[in-house]
Design a protein around this motif. Structure first.
Motif, PDB file in Angstrom:
ATOM      1  N   ALA A   7       0.922  -1.183  -0.159  1.00 31.38           N
ATOM      2  CA  ALA A   7       0.138  -0.033   0.461  1.00 31.38           C
ATOM      3  C   ALA A   7       1.116   1.510   0.220  1.00 31.38           C
ATOM      4  CB  ALA A   7      -0.754   0.251   1.319  1.00 31.38           C
ATOM      5  N   THR A   8       2.372   1.195   0.164  1.00 32.48           N
ATOM      6  CA  THR A   8       2.865   2.547   0.764  1.00 32.48           C
ATOM      7  C   THR A   8       3.516   2.699  -0.866  1.00 32.48           C
ATOM      8  OG1 THR A   8       5.098   0.241   1.469  1.00 32.48           O
ATOM      9  CG2 THR A   8       2.929   1.621   3.088  1.00 32.48           C
ATOM     10  N   SER A   9       3.942   1.723  -1.408  1.00 31.99           N
ATOM     11  CA  SER A   9       4.420   1.725  -3.138  1.00 31.99           C
ATOM     12  C   SER A   9       3.749   3.011  -4.180  1.00 31.99           C
ATOM     13  CB  SER A   9       4.766   0.257  -3.304  1.00 31.99           C
ATOM     14  OG  SER A   9       5.590  -0.370  -2.732  1.00 31.99           O
ATOM     15  N   PRO A  10       5.002   3.761  -4.558  1.00 35.99           N
ATOM     16  CA  PRO A  10       4.750   4.485  -5.267  1.00 35.99           C
ATOM     17  C   PRO A  10       3.509   4.010  -6.313  1.00 35.99           C
ATOM     18  CG  PRO A  10       6.265   4.978  -5.428  1.00 35.99           C
ATOM     19  CD  PRO A  10       5.773   4.000  -4.184  1.00 35.99           C
ATOM     20  N   ILE A  11       2.740   4.471  -6.852  1.00 34.14           N
ATOM     21  CA  ILE A  11       1.664   4.044  -8.492  1.00 34.14           C
ATOM     22  C   ILE A  11       2.665   3.367  -9.541  1.00 34.14           C
ATOM     23  CG2 ILE A  11       1.655   6.167  -9.509  1.00 34.14           C
ATOM     24  CD1 ILE A  11      -1.088   4.315 -10.529  1.00 34.14           C
ATOM     25  N   GLU A  12       4.025   4.210  -9.568  1.00 33.53           N
ATOM     26  CA  GLU A  12       4.898   4.052 -10.900  1.00 33.53           C
ATOM     27  C   GLU A  12       5.748   2.238 -10.131  1.00 33.53           C
ATOM     28  OE1 GLU A  12       4.314   8.153 -10.485  1.00 33.53           O
ATOM     29  OE2 GLU A  12       4.787   7.073  -8.633  1.00 33.53           O
ATOM     30  N   ALA A  13       6.096   1.856  -9.220  1.00 36.88           N
ATOM     31  CA  ALA A  13       6.326   1.230  -8.397  1.00 36.88           C
ATOM     32  C   ALA A  13       5.544   0.096  -8.828  1.00 36.88           C
ATOM     33  CB  ALA A  13       7.086   1.250  -7.044  1.00 36.88           C
ATOM     34  N   LYS A  14       4.358  -0.279  -8.532  1.00 39.50           N
ATOM     35  CA  LYS A  14       3.631  -1.285  -8.481  1.00 39.50           C
ATOM     36  C   LYS A  14       3.325  -1.758  -9.438  1.00 39.50           C
ATOM     37  CE  LYS A  14       0.885  -0.091  -4.311  1.00 39.50           C
ATOM     38  NZ  LYS A  14      -0.933   0.676  -3.973  1.00 39.50           N
ATOM     39  N   ILE A  15       2.820  -0.578 -10.550  1.00 39.26           N
ATOM     40  CA  ILE A  15       2.840  -0.966 -11.892  1.00 39.26           C
ATOM     41  C   ILE A  15       4.224  -1.018 -13.026  1.00 39.26           C
ATOM     42  CG2 ILE A  15       2.364  -0.084 -14.253  1.00 39.26           C
ATOM     43  CD1 ILE A  15      -0.225  -0.567 -11.616  1.00 39.26           C
ATOM     44  N   PHE A  16       5.085  -1.084 -12.467  1.00 37.79           N
ATOM     45  CA  PHE A  16       6.525  -1.158 -13.032  1.00 37.79           C
ATOM     46  C   PHE A  16       6.547  -2.408 -12.873  1.00 37.79           C
ATOM     47  CE2 PHE A  16       7.540   3.283 -13.708  1.00 37.79           C
ATOM     48  CZ  PHE A  16       7.596   3.089 -14.586  1.00 37.79           C
ATOM     49  N   ALA A  17       6.426  -2.873 -11.038  1.00 33.20           N
ATOM     50  CA  ALA A  17       7.017  -4.601 -10.986  1.00 33.20           C
ATOM     51  C   ALA A  17       5.939  -5.323 -11.194  1.00 33.20           C
ATOM     52  CB  ALA A  17       6.767  -4.534  -9.072  1.00 33.20           C
ATOM     53  N   LYS A  18       4.438  -4.843 -11.386  1.00 29.96           N
ATOM     54  CA  LYS A  18       3.605  -6.073 -12.116  1.00 29.96           C
ATOM     55  C   LYS A  18       4.323  -6.003 -13.969  1.00 29.96           C
ATOM     56  CE  LYS A  18      -0.480  -4.813 -10.321  1.00 29.96           C
ATOM     57  NZ  LYS A  18      -2.133  -3.931 -10.132  1.00 29.96           N
ATOM     58  N   ILE A  19       4.450  -5.396 -14.486  1.00 30.00           N
ATOM     59  CA  ILE A  19       5.139  -5.815 -15.338  1.00 30.00           C
ATOM     60  C   ILE A  19       6.198  -6.145 -15.683  1.00 30.00           C
ATOM     61  CG2 ILE A  19       6.165  -4.600 -17.939  1.00 30.00           C
ATOM     62  CD1 ILE A  19       4.303  -1.930 -17.508  1.00 30.00           C
ATOM     63  N   VAL A  20       7.713  -6.633 -14.232  1.00 31.53           N
ATOM     64  CA  VAL A  20       8.296  -6.978 -14.911  1.00 31.53           C
ATOM     65  C   VAL A  20       7.543  -8.712 -13.951  1.00 31.53           C
ATOM     66  CG1 VAL A  20      10.313  -7.058 -13.366  1.00 31.53           C
ATOM     67  CG2 VAL A  20      10.101  -5.334 -13.698  1.00 31.53           C
ATOM     68  N   LEU A  21       7.052  -8.590 -13.281  1.00 28.04           N
ATOM     69  CA  LEU A  21       6.804 -10.354 -13.528  1.00 28.04           C
ATOM     70  C   LEU A  21       6.236 -10.929 -14.058  1.00 28.04           C
ATOM     71  CD1 LEU A  21       4.565  -9.546  -9.876  1.00 28.04           C
ATOM     72  CD2 LEU A  21       7.156 -11.048 -10.002  1.00 28.04           C
ATOM     73  N   ARG A  22       5.259 -10.110 -15.480  1.00 26.84           N
ATOM     74  CA  ARG A  22       4.940  -9.962 -16.696  1.00 26.84           C
ATOM     75  C   ARG A  22       5.933 -11.262 -17.562  1.00 26.84           C
ATOM     76  NH1 ARG A  22       2.628  -6.886 -21.531  1.00 26.84           N
ATOM     77  NH2 ARG A  22       4.707  -5.805 -20.773  1.00 26.84           N
TER      78      ARG A  22
END
Length: 918
Positions: free
Chosen positions: A892-907
Motif C-alpha cells: 500500500a505504501t509503494s508509489p503507483i509507478e513502483a506497483k505498475i512497473f513491478a507488475k510488468i517485470v513479473l509479467r
C-alpha cells in the motif's frame, strides 16, 4: 574458314639480336593446344616477345628466368628500347644489373635523386629521351654528368615538381654536351640566366621545344636569340618583363605556339604578340589573372590566331585550326587523333597543346583557386577527359591526376565537389578511367586508380564505378607488385568500402585477401599503402560477414602487426580502427576474443592511447572499449596497464574532440564492469575526469560518461568520491537535461546507487580520512538526487494508462505502460547478478522514489526482445526476485509507478519462463 591475323614475328639478325617483322600465320596451325591446354613451352618467339612487351622490367626478368629460351627472348633489344623505373627502387646496383640489356635503350623515365644518380650506370649511350619527376634534390652535378654521358640526347624533361637545386649552370652544360637536343622542359628553376640560354641557342640548332615552367627568373632577351624554337612555354614563371617579351619574341621566326598561362601577362603584351608575330598560330593565356580582370581582352583582335583563355570556349578555338571539323566541337582532339590525313605542322601543334594543357590544368587543380567552378563544369572536366585519350602517356597520366585533384576541395576531411565529380561521370569519365586502370602501363594504372579513389568519395560516382566493374579492377590492381599502383588501388577500395552496398562485392572480388596481403608485402617502407589498406579493412570489418573474412584472411595478425610496429600515425589510426570494428560484433562472431588473444594486441592498443596524435588515441580507446566486452580481454587490458592509461587519457581530453571523449569514457565504462577494475579506476583518479566529461555538450559523451559513473557508483568508495568531486550536480544535470534517454537513465541509476543507503555506512570514515578539506552535505545531495530521479521516472508515466493498469492488470493496459516506458537502447545493457540483486534490494528501500527507480530499471532489463533480457530473467528467477516484486506490487505504501512497473517485470519473468520451457 581459318581466321588470319597479322602477327609480329621475331627474327634473329647477324648479331643474334631479335627484331620485329610482320608475317601472316594461321592460328589453327600453331598446334599449341594439348587437350584444351596451351603448351606455353612451344609458343612462337614472337608471341613470347609480345607477352614480354606488356610487362614491367621486374616481371619480365622473372619470366625470363624460367627457361633458357625465354631468357634469350627476354633480353631481346626490342624489349629494352624504353624503360619506366618510377615505381621501383633504382640504384647503382640495379642499374649495373640492367646495363647489358640497355645497350639500345632509347627512352627512360625515372623518379627521384637516387635514380638520377644511377642512370649513368646503365651505360645507355644511345639514350634519346630522359624524363624525370620528384626532382627537388637533383643537383647541377648530377644533371651535368647525365648529359655528359648521353650526347645523343634529344629530349630532357624534369618536372612538374620544382628542380630547386638545378641552376643555369646545368642548362649550359646540357647545351654543350647535347648538340642534338630538340626538346628541353624544366620546372622550378630559380634563375635561367642569359649565358645558359645563349648556349642553347648556339650549340643546339635543332632545339624546337623549350619549356621553363614555374621558374623564378628567366632572361627574356636571351630567349629571343633561340631562333630555332617553335614551341615555347613559360607557364607559371614569375618576374617576367612582358613589355620586353612582346617587343622581342614576336621576332622569333619559327615560333608557332607560345604558352604564358598562370603568369601576370597583361592585355597590351598579348595584343602586341598577336598582331606582330608573323609565325605565331596559338597563344595560351589560361588562368592569367591580370589579363582576365581586364575587360578589354574580350575585344582584342587575334588576327587569325588562336587565343586560349579561361573565359574562351577552348574547344571552339581549337576547332578553328582545322578546315573540317565534326559538329561536336568538344570532339576536336578525338577527330584529330582519328584523322587519316594529318597535316605535319598541325600534328605538332596539337601534340604540344596536349602537353601544355595537361600541365596547366593540373597546376590549376592543385592550387584550386576560387571562382573556377563554372570553368571546370563547362569545359575543364571535358578537357581532362579528352586529354586522357591522348597517345602521349605522360599527358594521359597528368590528365588522370588532374581529375583526381580538381574534385578535391578539402584534403583534411576527404571532401570533394559533388558537381565536378558528377560532371566527370556524366561525360563518360568512369569508363575512361577504368580503361586506363586496365592498361598494362603501371604509370597509367596508378593515376587512374587515384582518380577513381577520389571520385568514389561521392556516393553516386561510387555506385557508377561498382556498376562498371571497377571493384574487380581495383581489387586486381591491389595485387600489383608496383607499390604505387597497389597504394592507389587500396585507396579506391577504401573509399568504395564506405558504402554498405559495396562491401560484399569487394569481398567477392578477393579484395579482403588482397588488402591483407598488401600489409604483409609492404610491412616496412610503405606507409601510404599500409594506411589505405588498413583503412579499407577497417570499413570492411564494420560488416559482420566481411569481418569474418578479414579475420580468416589473416587480418587480425596483420593489423596487430601494424599497431605494434608501425610508427606512422595514419597507419596506427587505421589499424586501431580496424581492430575496433573487428571487435564490435559482440556474440555474432568470435573476432573480439581472437583480437584479444593475438600476441601483443592489447598491449599495443594500450600504448597507442598515449600517442601524441588525437586520432590514434581515439581509435585505440575505441578498440579497447569494444574489446572490454569480452571478460578475458577486460582483465587482460587492466593487467596490461589499461586502467592507468585510460584514466590518464580521460584526464587529458577535456578539450578534445567529442569522438575522443566518448571513446575514453566508453573504454573506462567497459573496464568498470569488473568491480576490481572499478575500484582501480577510482583509486587512479578516474572519477573527476568522468564527471568533467559528463558535463560535455555532446550527447554521445553523456552516455559513456554516465555509464562509467553508474558502474563506479556500485562501489561505496567510488560513490563517495563522486559526491566529493561534485558529481551529484553533474549527474542531476544529465538526468534532467540530456537529449539522450540512455544518458538520463544511467545517470538516474548512478544516483540511485549512491543514495540507496550503502554510502552512509562509510561516509564518516571516508569523509574524515579522504576529504577533510571538503564540506559535503550528503543529506542535501540525497534530496537533490532523489528529486531528479523522481522527475525522470515520471516522464515515462501516463496517468491514464497507470490508472487502467492498476484497476485491471489487463495485458493490454500493461503493454501500453511498457511501450511508454521503454528505452530501446537499454536492452543492450548487461547486468551482473550483484547488480540485479542490488535493484531487488532497492525494492525494499524506505524511499518510494528508489523503489520506483528499481522497478523501472528491472523493467528495462527484462523487456522481451532485449539482447540480454533472458540472462537478466534467469538471474532474477534464481534469486527469489518474484516474491519481492509481488510484495512491491501489492504494498500500500509503494508509489503507483513502483506497483505498475513491478507488475510488468513479473509479467516479463513469466514470459521468459514460458519461452525457456518451450
Amino acid at each position: 574458314m581459318t581466321r588470319r591475323l597479322r602477327r609480329k614475328v621475331a627474327k634473329k639478325g647477324k648479331d643474334d639480336t631479335v627484331s620485329l617483322s610482320y608475317l601472316e600465320i594461321e592460328v589453327d596451325n600453331l598446334g599449341l593446344q594439348r587437350n584444351g591446354v596451351v603448351d606455353w613451352i612451344n609458343l612462337p618467339d614472337d608471341t613470347v616477345i609480345q607477352l614480354f612487351s606488356c610487362l614491367n622490367y621486374r616481371d619480365r626478368a622473372s619470366l625470363s628466368s624460367t627457361c633458357k629460351t625465354w631468357r634469350f627472348l627476354g633480353s631481346s633489344q626490342c624489349l629494352w628500347s624504353s624503360l619506366d623505373l618510377r615505381a621501383h627502387k633504382f640504384d647503382a646496383a640495379t642499374a649495373t644489373l640492367l646495363a647489358s640489356r640497355c645497350v639500345n635503350l632509347q627512352k627512360l623515365r625515372f623518379r627521384g635523386a637516387e635514380s638520377a644518380d644511377a642512370i649513368i650506370n646503365l651505360q645507355a649511350k644511345s639514350l634519346r629521351e630522359i624524363s624525370g619527376d620528384y626532382c627537388r634534390k637533383i643537383t647541377d652535378a648530377t644533371l651535368s654528368v647525365i648529359v655528359a654521358r648521353h650526347e645523343a640526347l634529344e629530349s630532357l624533361q624534369l618536372g612538374p615538381d620544382f628542380c630547386e637545386r638545378i641552376t643555369g649552370d646545368a642548362i649550359k652544360a646540357t647545351a654543350l654536351c647535347c648538340p642534338k637536343l630538340k626538346k628541353l622542359r624544366l620546372s622550378g628553376i630559380k634563375d635561367v640566366y642569359a649565358d645558359a640560354i645563349n648556349a642553347l641557342a648556339k650549340h643546339c640548332p635543332n632545339l624546337v621545344d623549350i619549356g621553363f615552367l614555374d621558374c623564378r627568373n628567366v632572361d627574356e632577351s636571351a630567349l629571343g636569340n633561340v631562333l630555332s624554337v617553335r614551341f615555347l612555354t613559360v607557364a607559371g614563371t614569375s618576374n617576367m618583363n612582358w613589355d620586353l617579351v612582346s617587343h622581342l619574341w614576336h621576332k622569333l621566326p619559327k615560333l608557332i605556339g607560345l604558352d604564358v598561362s598562370r603568369t601576370d601577362i597583361g592585355s597590351d603584351a598579348v595584343s602586341r604578340l598577336l598582331s606582330s608575330s608573323q609565325s605565331l598560330k596559338i597563344l595560351c593565356t589560361i588562368n592569367c589573372t591580370v589579363l582576365e580582370q581586364d575587360p578589354s581582352i574580350s575585344t582584342t583582335k587575334t588576327n587569325g590566331k588562336v587565343l586560349l583563355t579561361l573565359f574562351s570556349d577552348i574547344f571552339r578555338e581549337l576547332s578553328s585550326l582545322f578546315a573540317k571539323t565534326s559538329n561536336k566541337e568538344s570532339n576536336v582532339f578525338l577527330d584529330w587523333r582519328c584523322s587519316k590525313n594529318r597535316d605535319k605542322n598541325l600534328n605538332e601543334i596539337m601534340t604540344w597543346l596536349e602537353w601544355v594543357l595537361s600541365h596547366t590544368l593540373l597546376r590549376i587543380a592543385e592550387s584550386n583557386p576560387q571562382g573556377l567552378d563554372e570553368f571546370w563544369l563547362k569545359q575543364g572536366a571535358a578537357l581532362l577527359l579528352s586529354l586522357m585519350q591522348s597517345s602521349q602517356e605522360d599527358v594521359q597520366e597528368r590528365a588522370a591526376t588532374g581529375l583526381a585533384t580538381f574534385v578535391v576541395i578539402d584534403d583534411e576531411n576527404a571532401s570533394i565537389d559533388r558537381g565536378r565529380a558528377e560532371a566527370v561521370m556524366r561525360d563518360g569519365g568512369i569508363r575512361l578511367l577504368l580503361n586506363l586502370a586496365n592498361s598494362w602501363r603501371e604509370g597509367l594504372q596508378s593515376e587512374a586508380a587515384k582518380a577513381l579513389a577520389n571520385l568514389s568519395v561521392n556516393a553516386n560516382v561510387a555506385k557508377a564505378v561498382a556498376e562498371e566493374g571497377g571493384i574487380n579492377i581495383l581489387a586486381g590492381l591491389a595485387r600489383s607488385m608496383n607499390k604505387l599502383v597497389a597504394e592507389e588501388a587500396a585507396g579506391g577500395l577504401w573509399n568504395l568500402s564506405v558504402g554498405e552496398e559495396h562491401k560484399a562485392a569487394i569481398a567477392e572480388a578477393g579484395g579482403v585477401k588482397a588488402l591483407v596481403d598488401l600489409i604483409f608485402k609492404w610491412s616496412s617502407g610503405g606507409d601510404g599503402v599500409l594506411e589505405r589498406a588498413a583503412g579499407a579493412l577497417a570499413n570492411l570489418a564494420a560488416d559482420d560477414k566481411c569481418s569474418i573474412e578479414v579475420a580468416g584472411a589473416g587480418g587480425v595478425h596483420a593489423l596487430v602487426m601494424l599497431a605494434r610496429n608501425c610508427k606512422f600515425e595514419g597507419v596506427q589510426e587505421q589499424a586501431a580502427r580496424a581492430l575496433a570494428n573487428l571487435a564490435s560484433h559482440g556474440d555474432s562472431n568470435s573476432n573480439n576474443a581472437a583480437v584479444g588473444q593475438e600476441a601483443g594486441a592489447l598491449e599495443a592498443l594500450v600504448q597507442l592511447t598515449r600517442s601524441p596524435n588525437e586520432g590514434v588515441r581515439q581509435e585505440a580507446a575505441g578498440a579497447l572499449w569494444n574489446l572490454s566486452f569480452d571478460d578475458r580481454n577486460r582483465e587482460a587490458i587492466a593487467a596490461g596497464g589499461g586502467v592507468e592509461a585510460l584514466v590518464t587519457l580521460a584526464q587529458s581530453c577535456s578539450n578534445a574532440s567529442p569522438g575522443l571523449q566518448e571513446r575514453a569514457a566508453g573504454a573506462l565504462w567497459g573496464l568498470s564492469v569488473s568491480e576490481a577494475n572499478s575500484i582501480a579506476i577510482g583509486r587512479e583518479g578516474g572519477v573527476a575526469p568522468l564527471i568533467a566529461l559528463a558535463r560535455s555538450d555532446a550527447e554521445d559523451v553523456h552516455e559513456t560518461a554516465a555509464g562509467a559513473l553508474w558502474n563506479l557508483a556500485f562501489n561505496h568508495s567510488n560513490a563517495l568520491r563522486i559526491v566529493e568531486e561534485g558529481g551529484v550536480p553533474a549527474l542531476v544535470h544529465l538526468c534532467s537535461s540530456s537529449l539522450s534517454k540512455m544518458a538520463r537513465f544511467m545517470a538516474a541509476l548512478a544516483l540511485a546507487y549512491m543514495f540507496d543507503g550503502r554510502i552512509d555506512e562509510f561516509a564518516p570514515m571516508s569523509s574524515s580520512s579522504e576529504s577533510t578539506s571538503k564540506s559535503v552535505s550528503l543529506d542535501g545531495a540525497r534530496r537533490m538526487a532523489l528529486k531528479h530521479i523522481e522527475a525522470f521516472i515520471r516522464t515515462f508515466s501516463s496517468p491514464q494508462a497507470f490508472a487502467a493498469a492498476a484497476a485491471s492488470s489487463a495485458q493490454a493496459a500493461l503493454a501500453q505502460v511498457t511501450e511508454k516506458a521503454r528505452i530501446q537502447e537499454a536492452g543492450h545493457l548487461r547486468c551482473s547478478g550483484a547488480e540485479i540483486g542490488r535493484f531487488i534490494s532497492m525494492l525494499r528501500n524506505s524511499s518510494s522514489i528508489l523503489k520506483a527507480c528499481a522497478a523501472f530499471a528491472l523493467l528495462q532489463f527484462t523487456i522481451p526482445g532485449g539482447r540480454h533480457s533472458v540472462h537478466h530473467a534467469s538471474l532474477m528467477q534464481g534469486g527469489g526476485a518474484a516474491r519481492v516484486l509481488r510484495a512491491a506490487a501489492a504494498a500500500a505504501t509503494s508509489p503507483i509507478e513502483a506497483k505498475i512497473f513491478a507488475k510488468i517485470v513479473l509479467r516479463n519473468l513469466e514470459h521468459h519462463q514460458v519461452e525457456t520451457s518451450i
